[in-house]
Design an enzyme around this catalytic site. Structure first.
Site, PDB file in Angstrom:
ATOM      1  N   GLU A   1      43.103  55.288  40.190  1.00 62.01           N
ATOM      2  CA  GLU A   1      43.534  53.921  39.917  1.00 62.01           C
ATOM      3  C   GLU A   1      44.779  53.854  39.028  1.00 62.01           C
ATOM      4  O   GLU A   1      45.106  52.806  38.474  1.00 62.01           O
ATOM      5  CB  GLU A   1      42.386  53.141  39.276  1.00 62.01           C
ATOM      6  CG  GLU A   1      41.163  53.032  40.173  1.00 62.01           C
ATOM      7  CD  GLU A   1      40.023  52.278  39.512  1.00 62.01           C
ATOM      8  OE1 GLU A   1      40.162  51.064  39.315  1.00 62.01           O
ATOM      9  OE2 GLU A   1      39.001  52.907  39.192  1.00 62.01           O
TER      10      GLU A   1
ATOM     11  N   TYR B   1      44.495  45.252  46.129  1.00 60.33           N
ATOM     12  CA  TYR B   1      45.765  45.365  45.424  1.00 60.33           C
ATOM     13  C   TYR B   1      46.992  45.217  46.312  1.00 60.33           C
ATOM     14  O   TYR B   1      48.098  45.544  45.892  1.00 60.33           O
ATOM     15  CB  TYR B   1      45.798  46.705  44.671  1.00 60.33           C
ATOM     16  CG  TYR B   1      44.686  46.787  43.648  1.00 60.33           C
ATOM     17  CD1 TYR B   1      44.665  45.919  42.565  1.00 60.33           C
ATOM     18  CD2 TYR B   1      43.654  47.695  43.788  1.00 60.33           C
ATOM     19  CE1 TYR B   1      43.640  45.976  41.630  1.00 60.33           C
ATOM     20  CE2 TYR B   1      42.629  47.755  42.859  1.00 60.33           C
ATOM     21  CZ  TYR B   1      42.630  46.889  41.783  1.00 60.33           C
ATOM     22  OH  TYR B   1      41.612  46.940  40.872  1.00 60.33           O
TER      23      TYR B   1
ATOM     24  N   ARG C   1      33.837  42.099  34.408  1.00 60.46           N
ATOM     25  CA  ARG C   1      33.779  41.372  35.677  1.00 60.46           C
ATOM     26  C   ARG C   1      32.623  41.914  36.496  1.00 60.46           C
ATOM     27  O   ARG C   1      32.522  43.126  36.711  1.00 60.46           O
ATOM     28  CB  ARG C   1      35.080  41.532  36.461  1.00 60.46           C
ATOM     29  CG  ARG C   1      35.246  40.484  37.572  1.00 60.46           C
ATOM     30  CD  ARG C   1      36.365  40.838  38.534  1.00 60.46           C
ATOM     31  NE  ARG C   1      35.988  41.922  39.416  1.00 60.46           N
ATOM     32  CZ  ARG C   1      36.620  43.100  39.469  1.00 60.46           C
ATOM     33  NH1 ARG C   1      37.663  43.329  38.689  1.00 60.46           N
ATOM     34  NH2 ARG C   1      36.205  44.031  40.309  1.00 60.46           N
TER      35      ARG C   1
ATOM     36  N   ASP D   1      30.592  42.016  40.061  1.00 63.38           N
ATOM     37  CA  ASP D   1      30.797  41.832  41.494  1.00 63.38           C
ATOM     38  C   ASP D   1      29.454  41.668  42.201  1.00 63.38           C
ATOM     39  O   ASP D   1      28.502  42.417  41.922  1.00 63.38           O
ATOM     40  CB  ASP D   1      31.552  43.023  42.081  1.00 63.38           C
ATOM     41  CG  ASP D   1      32.952  43.163  41.503  1.00 63.38           C
ATOM     42  OD1 ASP D   1      33.494  42.147  41.029  1.00 63.38           O
ATOM     43  OD2 ASP D   1      33.495  44.283  41.522  1.00 63.38           O
TER      44      ASP D   1
ATOM     45  N   ASN E   1      32.333  45.799  35.908  1.00 64.17           N
ATOM     46  CA  ASN E   1      33.595  46.452  35.552  1.00 64.17           C
ATOM     47  C   ASN E   1      33.911  46.152  34.094  1.00 64.17           C
ATOM     48  O   ASN E   1      34.126  44.994  33.731  1.00 64.17           O
ATOM     49  CB  ASN E   1      34.726  45.930  36.438  1.00 64.17           C
ATOM     50  CG  ASN E   1      34.443  46.137  37.911  1.00 64.17           C
ATOM     51  OD1 ASN E   1      34.733  47.200  38.460  1.00 64.17           O
ATOM     52  ND2 ASN E   1      33.845  45.144  38.558  1.00 64.17           N
TER      53      ASN E   1
ATOM     54  N   GLY F   1      40.960  44.680  36.167  1.00 68.07           N
ATOM     55  CA  GLY F   1      42.410  44.678  36.301  1.00 68.07           C
ATOM     56  C   GLY F   1      43.080  43.489  35.637  1.00 68.07           C
ATOM     57  O   GLY F   1      42.507  42.402  35.524  1.00 68.07           O
TER      58      GLY F   1
END
Length: 316
Positions: free
Chosen positions: A18, A214, A253, A255, A273, A277
């Site tokens: 990443e 992304y 975050r 999901d 997470n 990001g």
């Protein structure tokens, strides 16, 4: 909390899969901080990162790393030993949250709904399916949908999976196998001690993989998600519960997959997470923006919590 002018080291890059995303996150954070009048030292992490942080002597480190070793507790432990104040979750939380199986062990006993499944040795896949098809295979400790494969009867992986078929089994010795959950891809950000919004993610082709996340234009973000109120509230409640149980700091975050034919019983948390990001396409800034918080203010809010947490720990 009104921030004084600070010297912030923005830690980014590294050598995980990443890395490109981390560089985008870090540059966005650095530019935002400079727009607020803070002094910024950009550090693209290499093996001399401890020396570079020691030389920089920042007031606080903004950890914009994604993946290992920046999100798995390794860098957090280093900064703890150095006595540095840094953003996002600490060592223990990072170790657990990066590992999908450990996350289940921490959350499921508290009633958090997560898919079943099991860890499989890659060699098993060439002999038999670990679960009835369709099922999902994913690395145990990678983020951003790196190495995720959906195995279906109609897929071209073979039955059983062929050794020469391209997939995560060619890169990882152990994988997590979970039942595939049909329906919608949802995500909820937590900032501080507040769940923000729910976003539905609609990939224009395939599923919400690394490329879809992304690459501009490959996924539609529906924010707020056009879902029943009870599902919105359930997502927010579960995301906040997971954030607290894992001991997350700053922002996280969560999901989800939601089988809309099953109502609230069809909602499952996939992962948490701890360092989501911060790119132009990222979901936490998007949700904050919908609530009236611009990007520089979001960055400062994350730093403010890190400073407050460090002060609280120093005071015992």
């Amino acid at each position: 909390m009104t921030l004084p002018k600070l010297h912030v080291a923005v830690l980014m890059g590294g050598w995980s899969s990443e890395r490109p995303v981390s560089l985008m996150s870090g540059e966005g954070v650095a530019t935002a901080l400079e727009s607020k009048g803070h002094r910024v030292t950009r550090i693209d992490m290499d093996r001399d990162v401890a020396l570079r942080l020691s030389e920089a002597k920042p007031d606080v480190v903004f950890n914009a790393l994604h993946g290992t070793p920046g999100e798995d507790g390794t860098v957090q432990g280093m900064m703890d030993l150095m006595g540095l104040t840094y953003t996002h979750s600490g060592l223990a939380t990072s170790v657990v949250a990066i590992d999908k199986e450990l996350t289940k062990q921490a959350l499921v006993p508290h009633g958090v709904p997560m898919p079943g499944g099991r860890i499989v040795e890659t060699a098993e896949l060439y002999e038999r399916d670990p679960l009835p098809r369709p099922y999902v295979l994913k690395p145990v400790n990678e983020g951003s949908s790196v190495g995720v494969a959906i195995v279906t009867d109609a897929g071209n992986y073979g039955n059983p999976i062929a050794r020469d078929a391209k997939g995560p089994w060619q890169e990882f010795d152990r994988l997590l196998a979970e039942p595939f959950i049909r329906g919608l891809e949802l995500t909820t950000a937590v900032l501080g001690d507040k769940a923000l919004l729910v976003t539905e993610l609609r990939p224009k082709s395939g599923f919400y993989d690394f490329e879809s996340k992304y690459t501009d234009g490959m996924t539609d973000h529906i924010c707020p998600a056009e879902i029943p109120d009870e599902i919105t509230e359930a997502c927010k409640a579960i995301a906040l519960q997971a954030h607290r149980l894992l001991g997350c700091r700053g922002t996280s975050r969560s999901d989800f997959r939601w089988d809309d034919e099953r109502g609230v019983d069809g909602l499952f948390l996939l992962e948490v997470n701890t360092q989501p990001g911060m790119t132009a396409l990222s979901l936490v800034p998007e949700q904050a923006r919908h609530l009236g918080m611009d990007y520089p203010d979001l960055v400062e809010a994350i730093i403010a919590e890190a400073l407050e947490d460090a002060k609280a720990r120093a005071n015992g």
